[in-house]
Design a protein around this motif. Structure first.
Motif, PDB file in Angstrom:
ATOM      1  N   VAL A 150      45.833  44.032  46.074  1.00  0.00           N
ATOM      2  CA  VAL A 150      46.956  44.478  46.899  1.00  0.00           C
ATOM      3  C   VAL A 150      48.166  43.573  46.683  1.00  0.00           C
ATOM      4  CG1 VAL A 150      45.444  45.466  48.675  1.00  0.00           C
ATOM      5  CG2 VAL A 150      46.330  43.138  48.985  1.00  0.00           C
ATOM      6  N   THR A 151      49.315  44.120  47.019  1.00  0.00           N
ATOM      7  CA  THR A 151      50.569  43.367  46.935  1.00  0.00           C
ATOM      8  C   THR A 151      50.735  42.516  48.193  1.00  0.00           C
ATOM      9  OG1 THR A 151      51.782  45.096  48.086  1.00  0.00           O
ATOM     10  CG2 THR A 151      51.636  45.290  45.674  1.00  0.00           C
ATOM     11  N   ARG A 152      51.842  41.799  48.250  1.00  0.00           N
ATOM     12  CA  ARG A 152      52.116  40.986  49.436  1.00  0.00           C
ATOM     13  C   ARG A 152      52.181  41.845  50.694  1.00  0.00           C
ATOM     14  NH1 ARG A 152      56.521  37.720  51.787  1.00  0.00           N
ATOM     15  NH2 ARG A 152      58.077  38.845  50.574  1.00  0.00           N
ATOM     16  N   ARG A 153      52.563  43.114  50.520  1.00  0.00           N
ATOM     17  CA  ARG A 153      52.616  44.048  51.653  1.00  0.00           C
ATOM     18  C   ARG A 153      51.312  44.828  51.809  1.00  0.00           C
ATOM     19  NH1 ARG A 153      56.482  41.644  53.855  1.00  0.00           N
ATOM     20  NH2 ARG A 153      58.476  41.542  52.773  1.00  0.00           N
ATOM     21  N   TYR A 154      50.245  44.322  51.197  1.00  0.00           N
ATOM     22  CA  TYR A 154      48.909  44.913  51.321  1.00  0.00           C
ATOM     23  C   TYR A 154      48.827  46.347  50.800  1.00  0.00           C
ATOM     24  CZ  TYR A 154      47.724  40.717  53.896  1.00  0.00           C
ATOM     25  OH  TYR A 154      47.505  39.406  54.240  1.00  0.00           O
ATOM     26  N   LYS A 155      49.612  46.653  49.757  1.00  0.00           N
ATOM     27  CA  LYS A 155      49.516  47.967  49.096  1.00  0.00           C
ATOM     28  C   LYS A 155      48.614  47.817  47.864  1.00  0.00           C
ATOM     29  CE  LYS A 155      53.283  50.556  50.880  1.00  0.00           C
ATOM     30  NZ  LYS A 155      53.353  49.746  52.078  1.00  0.00           N
ATOM     31  N   PRO A 156      47.617  48.705  47.718  1.00  0.00           N
ATOM     32  CA  PRO A 156      46.655  48.557  46.612  1.00  0.00           C
ATOM     33  C   PRO A 156      47.218  49.058  45.282  1.00  0.00           C
ATOM     34  CG  PRO A 156      46.075  50.441  47.964  1.00  0.00           C
ATOM     35  CD  PRO A 156      47.279  49.817  48.619  1.00  0.00           C
ATOM     36  N   GLN A 157      48.186  48.332  44.740  1.00  0.00           N
ATOM     37  CA  GLN A 157      48.920  48.799  43.562  1.00  0.00           C
ATOM     38  C   GLN A 157      48.663  47.975  42.310  1.00  0.00           C
ATOM     39  OE1 GLN A 157      52.849  48.824  45.313  1.00  0.00           O
ATOM     40  NE2 GLN A 157      52.681  50.981  45.890  1.00  0.00           N
ATOM     41  N   ASN A 158      47.828  46.948  42.401  1.00  0.00           N
ATOM     42  CA  ASN A 158      47.539  46.125  41.226  1.00  0.00           C
ATOM     43  C   ASN A 158      46.196  46.545  40.613  1.00  0.00           C
ATOM     44  OD1 ASN A 158      49.868  44.646  41.808  1.00  0.00           O
ATOM     45  ND2 ASN A 158      48.744  43.092  42.949  1.00  0.00           N
ATOM     46  N   ASN A 159      46.235  46.904  39.333  1.00  0.00           N
ATOM     47  CA  ASN A 159      45.012  47.349  38.658  1.00  0.00           C
ATOM     48  C   ASN A 159      44.006  46.212  38.507  1.00  0.00           C
ATOM     49  OD1 ASN A 159      45.544  50.024  38.140  1.00  0.00           O
ATOM     50  ND2 ASN A 159      46.613  49.601  36.215  1.00  0.00           N
ATOM     51  N   PRO A 160      42.724  46.563  38.471  1.00  0.00           N
ATOM     52  CA  PRO A 160      41.719  45.567  38.113  1.00  0.00           C
ATOM     53  C   PRO A 160      42.051  44.972  36.741  1.00  0.00           C
ATOM     54  CG  PRO A 160      40.663  47.541  38.944  1.00  0.00           C
ATOM     55  CD  PRO A 160      42.126  47.876  38.772  1.00  0.00           C
ATOM     56  N   ILE A 161      41.690  43.726  36.529  1.00  0.00           N
ATOM     57  CA  ILE A 161      41.928  43.048  35.251  1.00  0.00           C
ATOM     58  C   ILE A 161      40.594  42.920  34.514  1.00  0.00           C
ATOM     59  CG2 ILE A 161      42.644  40.867  34.181  1.00  0.00           C
ATOM     60  CD1 ILE A 161      44.755  40.656  36.458  1.00  0.00           C
ATOM     61  N   VAL A 162      40.617  43.347  33.252  1.00  0.00           N
ATOM     62  CA  VAL A 162      39.385  43.459  32.468  1.00  0.00           C
ATOM     63  C   VAL A 162      39.361  42.388  31.383  1.00  0.00           C
ATOM     64  CG1 VAL A 162      38.110  44.967  30.880  1.00  0.00           C
ATOM     65  CG2 VAL A 162      39.324  45.949  32.854  1.00  0.00           C
TER      66      VAL A 162
END
Ligand code: 5GP
Ligand code: MN
Ligand code: MN
Ligand code: MN
Ligand code: MN
Length: 300
Positions: free
Chosen positions: A281-293
């Protein structure tokens, strides 16, 4: 082949393992370039990740700080062999939140799911919770049930609290710890200095993949005020151990990947650590960051 051999750049260019390792590092260079300052919401799209790791390699998929903001419909987690979750599973560790997070992780296809807690997972820190439950929850007894839920979840979930797990198939040694430097009054908070030093001293020098909730000082730990808020004591221990990979979250705005080359007395013996801030999640708790592989070759 030992891990340090694997990390040696091969002067003659004859070792296929070294070549393979360079390949994977090049991929990280791409990620690093893309993850510097002003991160886009998506560092890379799933189309840029090869469908499968090379034969005999192991694919690790990193998430963190999911805070009950993700589910199967809203957040795509690529397939792989090992899922890594670096803490802050929940909003505030209520039993239904722990259950929701654990059920989501259980439903993912990875054979192993290595999980640590974060400062928001209040019930998982029993001594903390039993002191401070009143401000958050109704039931003082929730800690035992929460801990039981994650420790005995099955479905490949391995919960680490200052302990190691070795992947049976390939020998990669993973160590996980939930502690972060004190910031207000949250779970698994520790005072900088002797308390955290004692925690980090427990990390075995043989660790290949280190999981902590928070970053080390100066690495993917920058907050909006311009401060690097990561743990200085953790950075010191990392400099001693030089793990292959360090996965963390906690500072959501630090999402990204950074590779660091360590200087050693012997110039031929170049070691590096790949740092991954996997905050989902971003600083505003939005789930916008993809998992890192990332993919790793067999150890020997
Ligand atoms: P969380 O509450 O999920 O643990 O952290 C969310 C956000 O709080 C982070 O992305 C960061 O902006 C801020 N934060 C967490 N820990 C610290 C800290 O130690 N110092 C400062 N200044 N901000 C922090
Ligand atoms: Mn918070
Ligand atoms: Mn309750
Ligand atoms: Mn968080
Ligand atoms: Mn946190």
């Amino acid at each position: 082949m030992s891990l340090s051999n694997l990390l040696l750049p091969d002067e003659a260019g004859s070792s296929s393992k070294a070549t393979k390792f360079r390949f994977i590092i090049q991929r990280f260079f791409i990620l690093t370039t893309m993850s510097q300052k002003n991160l886009p919401e998506h560092v890379y799209t799933s189309s840029k990740i090869p469908d499968k790791p090379a034969p005999d390699w192991t694919r690790f998929v990193c998430v963190s700080d999911t805070h009950n903001k993700v589910n199967l419909k809203t957040y795509n987690v690529p397939e792989g062999d090992v899922l890594i979750h670096s803490g802050d599973l929940t909003e505030v560790g209520k039993l239904d939140q722990i259950k929701t997070a654990v059920d989501w992780i259980k439903s993912l296809p990875h054979k192993y799911k290595i999980v640590i807690a974060g400062n928001h997972d209040l019930t998982l820190d029993k001594p903390f919770y039993e002191e401070s439950w009143n401000g958050f929850h109704h039931d003082k007894e929730d800690a035992d049930e929460a801990i039981n839920m994650v420790r005995n979840a099955g479905h490949g979930i391995v919960y680490l609290e200052d302990e190691s797990f070795t992947i049976p198939e390939n020998g990669y040694q993973i160590y996980g710890s939930p502690y972060t430097p004190r910031f207000y009054d949250w779970a698994f908070n520790g005072d900088r200095g002797s308390f955290l030093n004692e925690k980090w001293s427990k990390i075995p020098p043989t660790t290949h993949i280190l999981m902590t909730h928070g970053p080390p000082s100066g690495i993917l730990d920058l907050v909006a005020t311009g401060e690097n808020v990561g743990c200085v004591d953790l950075l010191q221990r990392i400099q001693e151990i030089k793990p292959l990979i360090h996965v963390f979250g906690h500072i959501h705005e630090g999402y990204g990947v950074l590779k660091k080359n360590w200087e050693t007395e012997n110039n031929d013996d170049i070691k590096s650590t790949i740092f991954i801030n996997a905050s989902s999640v971003t600083r505003r708790y939005k789930p916008q960051n993809n998992p890192i592989v990332f993919d790793l070759p067999p150890l020997n």
